[in-house]
Structure formats: C-alpha cells, structure tokens
Write a protein that holds these residues in place. Structure first.
Motif, PDB file in Angstrom:
ATOM      1  N   THR A   1      12.384  -7.566   4.972  1.00 38.83           N
ATOM      2  CA  THR A   1      11.345  -6.547   4.821  1.00 38.83           C
ATOM      3  C   THR A   1      10.270  -6.717   5.890  1.00 38.83           C
ATOM      4  OG1 THR A   1      10.218  -7.945   3.169  1.00 38.83           O
ATOM      5  CG2 THR A   1      11.682  -6.216   2.344  1.00 38.83           C
TER       6      THR A   1
ATOM      7  N   GLU B   1       9.584  -3.807   8.689  1.00 39.34           N
ATOM      8  CA  GLU B   1       8.229  -3.259   8.731  1.00 39.34           C
ATOM      9  C   GLU B   1       7.630  -3.432  10.121  1.00 39.34           C
ATOM     10  OE1 GLU B   1       3.876  -3.868   6.568  1.00 39.34           O
ATOM     11  OE2 GLU B   1       5.717  -4.476   5.538  1.00 39.34           O
TER      12      GLU B   1
ATOM     13  N   GLU C   1       4.838   0.412   7.116  1.00 37.95           N
ATOM     14  CA  GLU C   1       5.368  -0.176   5.888  1.00 37.95           C
ATOM     15  C   GLU C   1       6.603   0.557   5.378  1.00 37.95           C
ATOM     16  OE1 GLU C   1       2.320   2.209   2.843  1.00 37.95           O
ATOM     17  OE2 GLU C   1       2.234   0.018   3.045  1.00 37.95           O
ATOM     18  N   MET C   2       6.857   1.765   5.908  1.00 35.32           N
ATOM     19  CA  MET C   2       8.070   2.492   5.515  1.00 35.32           C
ATOM     20  C   MET C   2       9.328   1.703   5.881  1.00 35.32           C
ATOM     21  SD  MET C   2       7.519   5.147   3.799  1.00 35.32           S
ATOM     22  CE  MET C   2       9.196   5.777   3.876  1.00 35.32           C
TER      23      MET C   2
ATOM     24  N   TYR D   1      10.215  -0.399   3.051  1.00 32.63           N
ATOM     25  CA  TYR D   1      10.753   0.393   1.946  1.00 32.63           C
ATOM     26  C   TYR D   1      12.223   0.750   2.173  1.00 32.63           C
ATOM     27  CZ  TYR D   1       6.002   0.902   0.167  1.00 32.63           C
ATOM     28  OH  TYR D   1       4.762   0.648  -0.338  1.00 32.63           O
TER      29      TYR D   1
ATOM     30  N   VAL E   1      14.118  -2.188   1.032  1.00 33.69           N
ATOM     31  CA  VAL E   1      14.104  -2.285  -0.427  1.00 33.69           C
ATOM     32  C   VAL E   1      15.079  -1.279  -1.045  1.00 33.69           C
ATOM     33  CG1 VAL E   1      12.707  -2.013  -2.508  1.00 33.69           C
ATOM     34  CG2 VAL E   1      11.748  -3.167  -0.506  1.00 33.69           C
TER      35      VAL E   1
END
Length: 457
Positions: free
Chosen positions: A334, A338, A344-345, A348, A351
């Motif tokens: 992550t 990032e 920060e997408m 995601y 994730v």
C-alpha cells in the motif's frame, strides 16, 4: 528459539535442501523429454481457452476452469507475498521465482494431464480429479493418496484461509476497521458462496478474476511508466542480488544468495501453486476433450501469475518501499502504490485488489478442501468442513503475520513433495500421452497448421 523462528528455519531448510533440488531435477527432465511445451505450446493453451466450443465431458468451460485456477493462484501471494519475498530474501528472490515458475509450469501441465486421465465422476455428476486419484489409481499407493489429502486439508486452512484473511485485514485495520468486524464480514461472504458448491466458485471466479487482474495491472504499469528511468536499474539489482557468486562459498552474502533462492522458491510455489496439485483438483470438472489439452491450458496460469508478481516486485523496488524499515506484507504494498501514484488512491487500489484476490483464493481453496474431505471420508462430511472453514476465519485476522506464512510454506511443501513423487513415477505415461496427442489430427487442426505443415509435422 521462539516458535516463529523455528517455523521459519524449518520452512527454509525444506525448500533449500529438498524442494529446490527435487523440483528443478524433475522440471528439467520433463521439459527435455516433452521438448519444452511451456515455450512451444503456451500459445496453443491461450487459443484453446479463447476458442472453447463448450464440447467435452465436464460441467464448466475451459475459461471458468482456468479462472478458478487463477482464483486459487491470484491471491495475497502476488501482492503481500512479494513484499514478504523482498523483505526476507531481498530483490534476488524474484529471479528465483521466475526459475520456479518456468519449471513449475511443466509440473502444472503434467499434473493436470494426469488429473484428466484418472478423473472419475461422483453420484452428483461432478468430475473428481487431482493427485489423490492418480496416486491411488496410477501408483497404487492408497496411503500416499491419503497423505496428500491430509496435506491438502492443512494447506486449505493455512494458505487458503489464514494467510489470505491475515493479509486482507492488515490494511483495513490500518484505516481503523475493527479486526473482529473484519472477520465477521469475511466469514459471512465466504459462507454464502461455498454453500452454493463448486460451480458457484467457478462462476464467481470467471467474473471477478478478469476485473481484478486488469485493475491491478493497469495501475502497476502506470507506476512503472512514471518511474521508467528506474526500471532497468531495478532489473540490474534483481540479478546482482540473485547471483552473488563472489561469495557463494561462505560469508554473509553467500548466506544471502541461499536465502534469496529459498525465499524465491517458497514465494513462487505460493504464488503459482505449480506442482502442488491444486490445479488438477480445480480443473477436473472442465469440459475436456483430452487430458493433454487440460495440461496445456493449465500452463497459462503460472505465466499470468508470474507477470503480476514481477510487476508487484518492480513497483516495490522503484518506489523504494522494500527498503523502508518496519513495513511488512500488505502495508509495504500500500505504501509503494500510494507513493507510486502520488495519491492515497494508489493504496486503495491495492486494498480493493487484495480483497478480491484474497476472497477468490479463499473460495478456491475451500473447494480443494472439500474434495480432500470427499476423498478421505464422504460427501456427508463436506458440510462439517464448510462450517469449520468459515468458523476458523477469525484466526487469520488475529494471527502473527510471519507465523501464518511459514506455516503455509510447510504444509504446501508437503503437498508439493507428495505430488512430485507421483509425477516422477507416472512420467512415462505423461510422455507417452503427450507424444500421442501432439501428433494427432485434433492438435494439428487447433494449432492452425495447413495440410502441408501437418505432413511436415
């Protein structure tokens, strides 16, 4: 010595001293005897999937079958597993993953060929196959078939359940999710599907796998495009780390090379499942015209998995994430995505991909566990297994990261070595059936050879 270090030492010892020499030796032998079908026949495998006419005995299409195999392969081993590989064995571990996947593909081919050759139909109309059946029927070793089934059950819980749940829970806990809530949600989602049986697993896999793979690959390529100047140096680092011959006979770097090799093979086995025997179980119900065709199609999966693993490893290197102290497993990935996306997408995407990867892997391994239970006992015990499988999901959420990975490595090594003994014993049959099919009219027609080329072949 704590329990985690004990498991780690034992797992690395098995891989370096047993799995590596056995897998390489058998892989080289079969590759030479079969004239390297993982190179010469791989395009035929892709065409067979795309041009599947739906004929043959079985209940799922070739696409659904390979999607189910990929559902078992494309799990946390392709994301979190790469972080574990680089963190434990260094960048050179990725090179040894390539070696493992190349020779693992021929083992995948051989296992699925035997799985199709010895498969049987149960009273529900499903086709059953896998190492337990070709060990019993081909080797005439019922006790070894039982041992493989026991290892399959243990691996379904360790690799297919605990590791997947542990890896997908880490980033969710990082953003504030309650661990117990995570375990309940995962248990409910898994329980809903596995009650529907094997065909529902294949159906979901055929819908989810293409989407999740495409999403992940696009973002990984985007990051590498942003860091294009770092890609070649990253490849240079991979090879330097994998082949440090200057100190192979001793010293810290010699140990480092051994660790890279053992870690690369562990993560390669974990990511591709090649040689473990899971693919023959998952593909047994495909509409097969020939056992050899199933073997050729099976080789597609390790190469797809290898591409995703390589892209993940390169992203971890070009972003410098593998050198950041304290980052482990999913958290390293992550961070890398990032940083690579600059938003920060990126995290995601990891994730979301990880949740989908892990979810389908949990389902695929549940299916394999069911087939092991059916072989060891009978179908009446499958219901108990399903409830137990779902009920133990919380263990994965609360377990230590390193411990569940080492436990999975050990149980999977048991599957691998048991299965490889069968492949070695039945290699004359594999070679005979392969030569017969490669010279058949069916193969030549599908391979788009004209009459002149057929006569030449």
């Amino acid at each position: 010595m704590d329990i985690n270090h004990l498991f780690e030492s034992f797992a690395h010892a098995i891989t370096f001293w047993v799995v590596f020499p056995v897998l390489i030796s058998l892989g080289i032998f079969l590759s030479i005897k079969l004239k390297f079908p993982q190179l010469t026949k791989i395009s035929y495998g892709f065409r067979s999937i795309l041009k599947d006419d739906g004929k043959g005995q079985g209940n799922i299409t070739h696409f659904e079958a390979i999607a189910t195999v990929l559902a078992g392969n494309l799990g946390t081993g392709n994301i979190s597993g790469m972080a574990v590989a680089l963190g434990t064995g260094g960048p050179g571990a990725l090179i040894w993953m390539w070696v493992m996947a190349f020779f693992g593909a021929i083992l995948q081919y051989s296992g699925c060929l035997l799985g199709g050759f010895y498969r049987k139909q149960n009273d529900q109309g499903e086709f059953l196959g896998g190492p337990m059946y070709y060990i019993e029927k081909g080797m005439k070793k019922k006790s070894l078939a039982i041992l493989f089934s026991v290892f399959s059950l243990l691996t379904a819980f360790s690799c297919g359940n605990f590791v997947q749940v542990n890896s997908l829970s880490l980033p969710l806990q990082e953003i504030g999710w309650n661990p117990f809530l995570i375990s309940l949600i995962v248990a409910a989602a898994v329980g809903y599907v596995i009650i529907g049986g094997g065909h529902r697993v294949a159906l979901i896999a055929s819908k989810v796998v293409p989407f999740m793979a495409t999403l992940y690959l696009l973002v990984a390529f985007l990051i590498l495009g942003y860091n294009l100047d770092k890609v070649l140096p990253a490849f240079s680092l991979l090879f330097r780390s994998a082949f440090d011959f200057s100190s192979i006979f001793g010293g810290a770097m010699g140990f480092g090379m051994a660790r890279a090799l053992s870690t690369g093979f562990e993560r390669g086995i974990f990511a591709t499942d090649a040689g473990t025997g899971i693919a023959p179980i998952l593909q047994a119900n495909a509409k097969a015209k020939s056992p050899v065709m199933e073997g050729i199609i099976a080789m597609v999966a390790p190469f797809i998995v290898l591409i995703i693993c390589t892209l993940t490893g390169l992203v971890l290197i070009v972003t410098g994430a593998f050198e950041v102290p304290g980052l482990k497993s999913t958290l390293m990935c992550t961070y890398a995505f990032e940083k690579g996306v600059g938003h920060e997408m990126g995290a995601y995407v990891v994730v979301i991909s990880l949740i989908l990867f892990a979810y389908t892997t949990i389902l695929a391994w549940a299916f394999c566990g069911e087939k092991a239970v059916e072989y060891l006992f009978d179908r009446k015990k499958i219901s108990f297994f399903r409830w137990l499988y779902v009920g133990l999901i919380p263990i994965g959420v609360f377990a230590k990261v390193d411990l569940v990975w080492h436990l999975a490595d050990i149980t999977m090594a048991g599957m691998l070595l048991t299965n490889l003994s069968a492949l070695a014993y039945l290699s004359p049959l594999i070679i005979r059936e392969s030569e017969k099919y490669f010279g058949s009219k069916e193969f030549l027609e599908i391979d788009h050879l004209d009459e002149t080329e057929q006569e030449t072949a």
